[in-house]
Write a protein that holds these residues in place. Structure first.
Motif, short mmCIF file in Angstrom:
data_model
loop_
_atom_site.label_atom_id
_atom_site.label_comp_id
_atom_site.label_asym_id
_atom_site.label_seq_id
_atom_site.Cartn_x
_atom_site.Cartn_y
_atom_site.Cartn_z
N TYR A 116 -5.17 -1.65 2.43
CA TYR A 116 -5.34 -1.09 3.42
C TYR A 116 -6.82 -0.85 3.65
CZ TYR A 116 -5.45 1.00 8.57
OH TYR A 116 -5.43 1.41 9.61
N GLN A 117 -7.38 0.09 2.98
CA GLN A 117 -8.54 0.60 2.92
C GLN A 117 -9.71 -0.46 2.86
OE1 GLN A 117 -8.13 3.67 0.33
NE2 GLN A 117 -8.25 5.41 1.94
N ASN A 118 -9.32 -1.39 1.62
CA ASN A 118 -10.21 -2.54 1.44
C ASN A 118 -10.40 -3.52 2.33
OD1 ASN A 118 -11.30 -2.97 -1.48
ND2 ASN A 118 -9.59 -1.90 -1.87
N ILE A 119 -9.47 -3.75 2.96
CA ILE A 119 -9.60 -4.75 4.35
C ILE A 119 -10.21 -3.87 5.46
CG2 ILE A 119 -8.16 -6.06 6.00
CD1 ILE A 119 -5.90 -6.15 3.81
N ALA A 120 -10.07 -2.72 5.67
CA ALA A 120 -10.54 -1.94 6.72
C ALA A 120 -12.09 -2.08 6.61
CB ALA A 120 -10.00 -0.49 6.91
N LEU A 163 -0.20 -2.95 1.56
CA LEU A 163 -1.28 -2.36 2.13
C LEU A 163 -1.36 -0.81 1.25
CD1 LEU A 163 -1.00 -3.20 6.10
CD2 LEU A 163 -2.30 -3.86 4.22
N THR A 164 -0.32 -0.11 0.78
CA THR A 164 -0.45 1.30 0.27
C THR A 164 -0.85 1.11 -1.34
OG1 THR A 164 1.87 1.25 0.01
CG2 THR A 164 1.13 2.19 1.79
N ARG A 165 -0.90 -0.23 -1.72
CA ARG A 165 -1.08 -0.28 -3.18
C ARG A 165 -2.68 -0.46 -3.52
NH1 ARG A 165 3.11 -4.85 -5.32
NH2 ARG A 165 1.84 -4.56 -7.05
N ARG A 166 -2.87 -0.35 -4.71
CA ARG A 166 -4.53 -0.31 -5.19
C ARG A 166 -4.54 -1.68 -5.92
NH1 ARG A 166 -6.64 4.41 -4.18
NH2 ARG A 166 -5.40 6.25 -3.89
#
Length: 235
Positions: A89-93, A123-126
């Motif tokens: 999620y953060q990578n896409i964000a 989305l919650t994985r790394r």
């Protein structure tokens, strides 16, 4: 439309010159030997290399003077540049906001991109826990949320096995058609041209030697291209 006319740059003592047109929704596939100038062309378009002369315009607007962040391009490399310490999620964000503080609308945009690329359940994985194909889907989703009209792909799927590479190319084809995105794809896979691209360009010795619709390329149009392919046709 993206218009490139005699766009020149110098790199390591060599002169590179390119001319091409790319329509929204089209996929242009760029082939050539290593060091011929394929990646140089993408970096020149994206603004990572300065142009010494020529025309670069998008939808009738001169963009040659714009810094990379203001140009209408998103670029995806073979190395997907995902951050291992961040979630999917953060990578896409990061494609939307460097501070990761998304508005409700931006969150919805991210969710839609994840669903489109079938990674909504990741989305919650790394990144380290994902397969190579899943990682490239995440990187492609990050490109899509930026909503730039042109996508530059520098061999992003070359490390994947043939089945995954074909699947990702099909995704790119659908995205280009549905979202009217113009795509320039650097690849060493001529078959991708026959299967997914609208036109093919051959780069040799720092120049784009020709572009031609894939449907017309029953035989290599030049001896240099035939030598590159090592065959008499794209079939």
């Amino acid at each position: 439309m993206l218009l490139v006319e005699k766009l020149q740059t110098r790199r390591q003592g060599r002169t590179f010159e390119f001319s091409l047109q790319l329509q929204p929704g089209e996929i242009g596939l760029l082939l050539g030997r290593s060091g011929s100038g394929k990646s140089t062309l993408l970096e020149l378009l994206a603004g990572f290399l300065p142009a010494s002369s020529g025309v670069l315009s998008a939808d009738g607007q001169n963009i040659a003077h714009l810094p990379p962040a203001q140009r209408p391009f998103t670029m995806l490399f073979q190395q997907n540049n995902l951050f291992e310490h961040l979630t999917v999620y953060q990578n896409i964000a990061l494609g939307l906001r460097p501070d990761l503080k998304l508005s409700l609308q931006e969150q919805q945009t991210l969710q839609l991109a994840a669903e489109r690329l079938q990674i909504a359940d990741l989305l919650t994985r790394r990144p380290g826990s994902l397969s190579g194909g899943q990682q490239q889907r995440v990187a492609l989703a990050r490109c899509l949320v930026r909503r730039k009209p042109y996508l530059l792909l520098d061999e992003p799927f070359s490390a994947l096995d043939p089945a995954l590479r074909q699947e990702m190319m099909q995704e790119v084809r659908q995205l280009a058609t549905e979202q009217h995105i113009g795509v320039l794809l650097v690849s060493h896979q001529p078959q991708e041209a026959k299967d997914q691209a609208d036109w093919l360009g051959f780069i040799d010795d720092g120049q784009l030697k020709f572009t031609a619709p894939v449907s017309t390329l029953q035989q290599p149009p030049t001896a240099e291209f035939a030598a590159y392919l090592g065959m008499s046709s794209l079939g």
